[in-house]
Design a protein around this motif. Structure first.
Motif, mmCIF file in Angstrom:
data_model
loop_
_atom_site.group_PDB
_atom_site.id
_atom_site.type_symbol
_atom_site.label_atom_id
_atom_site.label_comp_id
_atom_site.label_asym_id
_atom_site.label_seq_id
_atom_site.Cartn_x
_atom_site.Cartn_y
_atom_site.Cartn_z
ATOM 1 N N VAL A 1 -30.378 21.107 1.648
ATOM 2 C CA VAL A 1 -31.783 21.498 1.676
ATOM 3 C C VAL A 1 -32.462 21.040 0.389
ATOM 4 C CG1 VAL A 1 -33.396 23.429 1.685
ATOM 5 C CG2 VAL A 1 -31.452 23.432 3.229
ATOM 6 N N THR A 2 -33.497 20.267 0.540
ATOM 7 C CA THR A 2 -34.258 19.786 -0.612
ATOM 8 C C THR A 2 -35.706 20.244 -0.482
ATOM 9 O OG1 THR A 2 -34.763 17.739 0.535
ATOM 10 C CG2 THR A 2 -32.835 17.743 -0.867
ATOM 11 N N CYS A 3 -36.461 20.050 -1.534
ATOM 12 C CA CYS A 3 -37.880 20.372 -1.517
ATOM 13 C C CYS A 3 -38.657 19.101 -1.224
ATOM 14 C CB CYS A 3 -38.298 20.952 -2.856
ATOM 15 S SG CYS A 3 -40.086 21.169 -3.035
ATOM 16 N N ALA A 4 -39.463 19.157 -0.182
ATOM 17 C CA ALA A 4 -40.195 17.955 0.223
ATOM 18 C C ALA A 4 -41.210 17.520 -0.839
ATOM 19 C CB ALA A 4 -40.897 18.190 1.558
ATOM 20 N N GLU A 5 -41.654 18.452 -1.659
ATOM 21 C CA GLU A 5 -42.649 18.130 -2.693
ATOM 22 C C GLU A 5 -42.053 17.277 -3.800
ATOM 23 O OE1 GLU A 5 -46.104 19.170 -2.903
ATOM 24 O OE2 GLU A 5 -45.576 19.352 -0.790
ATOM 25 N N LEU B 1 -42.505 25.400 -2.743
ATOM 26 C CA LEU B 1 -41.246 24.926 -2.160
ATOM 27 C C LEU B 1 -41.437 24.637 -0.679
ATOM 28 C CD1 LEU B 1 -38.184 24.443 -2.162
ATOM 29 C CD2 LEU B 1 -37.878 26.880 -1.774
ATOM 30 N N VAL B 2 -41.165 23.415 -0.290
ATOM 31 C CA VAL B 2 -41.232 23.020 1.109
ATOM 32 C C VAL B 2 -39.839 22.561 1.511
ATOM 33 C CG1 VAL B 2 -42.321 21.502 2.785
ATOM 34 C CG2 VAL B 2 -43.603 22.249 0.767
ATOM 35 N N PRO B 3 -39.061 23.450 2.151
ATOM 36 C CA PRO B 3 -37.659 23.140 2.421
ATOM 37 C C PRO B 3 -37.496 22.142 3.560
ATOM 38 C CG PRO B 3 -38.166 25.508 2.691
ATOM 39 C CD PRO B 3 -39.449 24.768 2.661
ATOM 40 N N VAL B 4 -36.686 21.133 3.317
ATOM 41 C CA VAL B 4 -36.366 20.129 4.332
ATOM 42 C C VAL B 4 -34.884 19.834 4.251
ATOM 43 C CG1 VAL B 4 -36.953 17.863 5.238
ATOM 44 C CG2 VAL B 4 -38.537 19.013 3.698
#
Lengths: 152, 152
Positions: free
Chosen positions: B121-125, A117-120
């Motif tokens: 908030v989203t997951c960049a992946e 998970l990479v939160p953005v």
DNA sequence: CTTGGCAAGTTTGAAAACCAAACCCACCAT
DNA sequence: ATGGTGGGTTTGGTTTTCAAACTTGCCAAG
């Protein structure tokens, strides 16, 4: 924490911005829900934890549920509002990972069981990642004269 | 705010989690950058503000820039690390808008000049919005035995 | 050249919050 | 009876916070 301006950031911080509150939320989200666990895992003094829990329950962020009568014992569970604070925890963690612990993160999150998970933060309207320069503020309430030469 | 666990959330809060720090960041991001403006707009006592500013400058979140010699006067600007905290402010604001001020938000944000900013908030992946149930925690450092019956 | 004002803090003294450790209460097991 | 566990509350001392007053450096007006 009273703010000079009407502001949702200040309002939210007034509720969960006190020492340990967000750590309690972290623990509760991770599954540690009993008083003594929270004491151990957050490092909060017992009396401070007690007042924080009262406040968070009153605010509707946690709920106190008995998991045993005789001896009567309780656990604290996140409500919907509590779970809705996870984005705050994720952005705090992302910042710390980048600026504090770059290189060896204390914890890694897995998303949907198959990737990291990479939160953005993105904009739900357009789907784009939010960059500072693309944002303009539009105050709606009184008290928002941005008294500055470089006002945004 | 020392935490019992090694954690980027706790680490970040140790830096910017004290009273008024995030409000200072909000103001500075909005363009209010002088001492007296910050006093007025955050409501912080002058001495507290002074210590917070020192801490934030030391941490590399703000930089102190002279805008006048003789009388020597300073303003405080966000660094890259400071701007990187905006996602935290956005998620705090989003929560407050939903759970505190539902219906009449004190401030609305515009994105790219042509639509309202709705922070998610989203997951960049994978690009998906992050939901609580899709996240699993993987501790990498010591001190992370999640002592709970309901451990996630 | 003295008075006034502004900006950016610092000082002061009292109130509030925090802290660790000790205590309390209900229960169960030995 | 004795000891242990869980969920707090009490106690007393240290640390922060607070509002208000003060300081320093400078300029402008009278």
């Amino acid at each position: 924490m009273k703010d000079a301006r009407p502001c949702s950031i200040a309002g939210t911080l007034a509720l969960v911005g006190e020492k340990y509150s967000l750590l309690v939320l972290r623990e509760v989200s991770l599954g540690a829900r009993r008083f003594d666990q929270l004491v151990r895992n957050t490092g909060a003094p017992r009396d401070v934890l007690a007042t924080r829990l009262k406040r968070l329950v009153d605010a509707g962020v946690l709920e106190k549920v008995a998991y045993s009568d005789r001896p009567r014992r309780f656990e604290y569970r996140p409500t919907r509002a509590g779970l809705d604070l996870e984005p705050v925890l994720l952005t705090l963690m992302a910042w710390g990972d980048r600026h504090l612990n770059a290189g060896d993160r204390p914890m890694v999150l897995e998303h949907s069981g198959d990737h990291e998970l990479v939160p953005v933060v993105t904009c739900a309207e357009c789907g784009e990642e939010v960059a500072h320069d693309d944002v303009t503020a539009h105050p709606r309430a009184a008290g928002w004269t941005v008294t500055g030469p470089t006002a945004a």
